[in-house]
Motif scaffolding. Structure first.
Motif: not given
Length: 213
Positions: A26-34, A63-77, A117-121
């Motif tokens: 999540a840290y790397i994906l949020s900064r460096k992209g997919y 790995v990426v799929e789990e991060v992307m889903w978790s990001g929105i699920a955590d936001m909703r919660a 999740s937001i930056r890589n949608a």
């Protein structure tokens, strides 16, 4: 004498390791992209040997799929919890203001998962967006209710297109992930500006302060 590792202890250790992998991703994906996310770098940040990741995930996309889903699920919660803790007497517009703040803080300050999740949608393959899209729809229902309640209370401009307004606001909030950094200014100022713009655009007239709704 060392105690034997129980099944429960092994499972707990496995869960912790899996979370370290996801946190690093999540840290790397949020900064460096997919395109810029490499499992070797994820493994290094998670303090693992790269092949060990494949014990927990079949591929980088898993790995990426789990991060992307978790990001929105955590936001909703997170947003739902912020709304659920409000007194029943809280006005519909004030509830929207709380949601604006909760969304921005989770996206920009609290969760690398949500930022990723937001930056890589628009960057990830559609095949790994399925769960994320379903979660985005569920999160959208939270905002639909906020707007519906405000409209029914007469708190919104009479001819406002609720769907368009909602999507424009969420789009603006999400775009903050592309430009805001701590160096750009305090997050409190971003939250305040967003609340002021939203309340000014939604209200039936005038420009009330977000603190006065």
């Amino acid at each position: 004498m060392a105690q034997p590792v129980t099944d429960e202890g092994a499972e707990s250790k496995s869960a912790r390791t899996r979370k370290r992998i996801l946190d690093a991703a999540a840290y790397i994906l949020s900064r460096k992209g997919y395109a810029g996310t490499r499992l070797s770098e994820v493994a290094e940040l998670a303090e693992l040997q790269a092949p060990a990741i494949y014990y927990y995930f079949a591929s980088r996309d898993d790995v990426v799929e789990e991060v992307m889903w978790s990001g929105i699920a955590d936001m909703r919660a997170h947003v739902s919890e912020a709304l659920d803790t409000l007194p029943a007497s809280t006005s519909p517009l004030a509830r929207i203001m709380v949601a604006v703040e909760a969304h921005l803080r989770h996206e920009l300050e609290i969760s690398d998962y949500t930022t990723a999740s937001i930056r890589n949608a628009a960057q990830v393959p559609e095949k790994i967006r399925t769960r994320q899209v379903a979660e985005e729809i569920a999160y959208g229902t939270v905002w639909k209710k906020l707007f519906k309640d405000a409209a029914e209370a007469g708190a919104l401009a009479e001819h406002l297109d609720l769907g368009a307004a909602r999507m424009l606001i969420l789009g603006a909030l999400n775009w903050a992930a592309e430009w805001w950094t701590p160096e750009a200014g305090p997050l409190d100022a971003v939250v305040r500006a967003a609340q002021t713009m939203v309340i000014s655009g939604l209200g039936p007239g005038g420009n009330p302060s977000p603190l006065d709704v």
